[in-house]
Design an enzyme around this catalytic site. Structure first.
Site, PDB file in Angstrom:
ATOM      1  N   LYS A 209     -11.230  72.209  12.323  1.00  0.00           N
ATOM      2  CA  LYS A 209     -11.500  71.154  13.166  1.00  0.00           C
ATOM      3  C   LYS A 209     -10.216  70.713  14.042  1.00  0.00           C
ATOM      4  O   LYS A 209      -9.953  69.629  14.195  1.00  0.00           O
ATOM      5  CB  LYS A 209     -11.844  69.569  12.446  1.00  0.00           C
ATOM      6  CG  LYS A 209     -12.961  69.777  11.591  1.00  0.00           C
ATOM      7  CD  LYS A 209     -13.099  68.685  10.490  1.00  0.00           C
ATOM      8  CE  LYS A 209     -14.395  69.084   9.637  1.00  0.00           C
ATOM      9  NZ  LYS A 209     -14.536  67.843   8.494  1.00  0.00           N
ATOM     10  N   ASP A 245     -16.608  65.455   2.394  1.00  0.00           N
ATOM     11  CA  ASP A 245     -17.350  64.437   2.892  1.00  0.00           C
ATOM     12  C   ASP A 245     -18.958  64.636   2.483  1.00  0.00           C
ATOM     13  O   ASP A 245     -19.637  63.860   2.561  1.00  0.00           O
ATOM     14  CB  ASP A 245     -17.200  64.116   4.539  1.00  0.00           C
ATOM     15  CG  ASP A 245     -17.335  65.315   5.331  1.00  0.00           C
ATOM     16  OD1 ASP A 245     -17.511  66.522   4.486  1.00  0.00           O
ATOM     17  OD2 ASP A 245     -17.018  65.431   6.452  1.00  0.00           O
TER      18      ASP A 245
END
Length: 503
Positions: A209, A245
């Protein structure tokens, strides 16, 4: 004529002629500048002058070019077979070191029972924003949170700088809410590929990311956070769980739906976790007491890094990968997630313009810039009703195209549709593999992430495709997670306090 005569007879006439000449040149310059501005600095992009084509012929050529983005049922089944094989490699003790899908055990063994209570802190790092949350579990779940930015220099700077920034945000949050006197349990959601060695120990495998902080890969992120907090010396924290997550999403949805066994993220990145039987996890090195299960963090974003998905990759995927900060890695993620979908669409649009199939073959400086076509544009364009191009026109104007025709808008929307549909179908293929592995009668799939939340058709496309790829007799439901990365962290901490197998 009077001016010319004056020029012949008088020096004043000669001066007047010079003034007229200057004025004429000024008018021509202003006119030229205005035309360029109106055109939005459009330049001819088509390499070969094309004869005029009807809208129907252009649409047909656009569809032919986009054909490679469309995945058939047979192709999706091949993807499922490949993923099944890669997951088995990831779970195998001997095959894991070479596996691209690492299938890390999370050490989360049990699910919420709905009776969890207490106050918890949560940290959530998984993208360009970082959150600190205060969560109270009881008959209802209440949350107080604040979002902090992670500046670009910190994303690519020294690792200590990142964790010092996290500690500073945490300390600020605690002081603002006067929580310094209370030693609250903290769940740390760290949404990057980690090898967990316990519920409170996780080593970063590699950054994703856009993060590239030095000195973190291979180290325990919980220990790095503890050190940063200790360097400050102004707050006391009890870190009792570190999780991804996806695990938070699964746990958050399981609090409401007891049959939730899968967590999926389709946002800036993509990943999935699921509840697996211990007997299938050769990697497991913990206790084998009850319950005989553990949540597996697949890290499926790396699916295809070994070349097994080359049969569906396109030139656009190759370009996006080559220009990324981590070439050759996270190839499945680069076909699906919000960090890359917009750029894939832009690559296709640039090609169509270059072949004279969009905007009359004229491009704009903005469209030529990498990253200028945001993934949110895809969701907005596909939110237009059929025959309505309001969002599409507004976006094209932002990109420098002020005179796009209805045919141009329709073709841009078709490109967006192909890119997003492929992403949804690939995500559905992954979920189908996990549902077939679990093989329960009824399973809830917790899903979160900006792409899933905001794209108008992503949910329905996933449901459509999962229904065709799962075994007969399996029922499933896709549940949007309500802040899984926050509430899920608190729930992992709460479940750990009552589940001996997780301590």
């Amino acid at each position: 004529m009077e001016i010319v005569a004056a020029a012949d007879s008088d020096e004043r006439g000669l001066s007047l002629l010079k003034v007229v000449d200057v004025l004429q040149k000024a008018v021509l310059f202003v006119h030229s500048y205005t035309v360029d501005k109106i055109k939005g600095q459009l330049t001819r992009a088509a390499t070969v002058e094309m004869p005029p084509m009807s809208d129907q012929v252009i649409a047909s050529k656009v569809k032919a070019i986009c054909e490679e983005l469309i995945l058939s049922q047979e192709t999706l089944k091949e993807v499922c077979d490949c993923l099944q094989e890669e997951i088995n490699k990831g779970l195998g003790k001997d095959s894991n070191p070479e596996a691209t899908i690492k299938c890390f055990p999370t050490y989360v063994r049990d699910l919420p029972n709905g009776k969890e209570k207490g106050r918890f802190l949560a940290l959530d790092l998984g993208g360009t924003n970082f959150r600190v949350l205060l969560i109270e579990l009881g008959d209802k779940c209440t949350m107080d949170s604040r979002i902090y930015a992670v500046p670009q220099p910190i994303m690519v700077g020294p690792g200590d700088g990142l964790f010092d920034h996290i500690a500073e945000c945490l300390a600020s949050f605690i002081k603002e809410r006067d929580l310094g006197k209370e030693l609250l349990p903290l769940g740390f959601t760290f949404s990057f590929p980690c090898k967990q060695e316990g519920l409170t120990k996780a080593r970063l495998v590699h950054w994703t990311k856009g993060f590239r902080c030095e000195g973190v890969e291979g180290r325990d992120v919980v220990e790095l956070l503890k050190q940063a907090i200790a360097r400050r010396g102004d707050v006391s924290i009890k870190i009792c769980a570190v999780l991804n997550d996806t695990t938070g999403t699964l746990m958050s949805c399981a609090w409401k739906s007891s049959n939730c066994r899968i967590g999926v993220i389709v946002g800036t990145g993509t990943n999935a976790c699921y509840m697996e039987k211990l007997e299938k996890v050769e990697l497991w090195d913990g206790e084998v007491n009850h319950p005989p299960q553990v949540i597996i963090n697949t890290e499926w974003g790396a699916f295809g890094d070994n070349g097994c998905l080359d049969f569906i990759r396109t030139e656009y995927d190759d370009n996006v990968d080559r220009e990324s900060v981590n070439p050759g890695k996270q190839l499945f993620e680069k076909m699906i997630s919000g960090m890359y979908m917009g750029e894939i669409a832009r690559q296709v649009l640039v090609r169509l313009v270059s072949e004279g199939l969009l905007f009359g073959g004229y491009t704009s400086e903005i469209l030529q810039e990498k990253g200028s076509f945001f993934t949110k544009y895809i969701s907005e364009i596909e939110s237009d009703k059929v025959g309505d191009f309001n969002n599409c026109r507004a976006i094209l104007e932002e990109l420098g195209f002020n005179d796009a025709t209805d045919a141009d808008c329709a073709n841009v929307r078709y490109v967006c549709k192909c890119v997003s549909k492929r992403a949804a179908f690939l995500t559905a293929a992954g979920v189908s593999v996990l549902l077939n592995r679990i093989n329960d009668e009824s399973v809830t799939v917790g899903v979160d992430g900006s792409v899933y939340r905001f794209h108008p058709h992503f949910h329905n496309l996933m449901v459509e495709q999962i229904s065709q790829l799962i075994k007969p007799g399996i029922k499933f439901d896709l549940m949007l997670s309500e802040d899984g990365s926050g509430r899920g962290a608190a729930l992992v901490a709460a479940v750990a306090s009552r589940c001996p197998a997780m301590r």
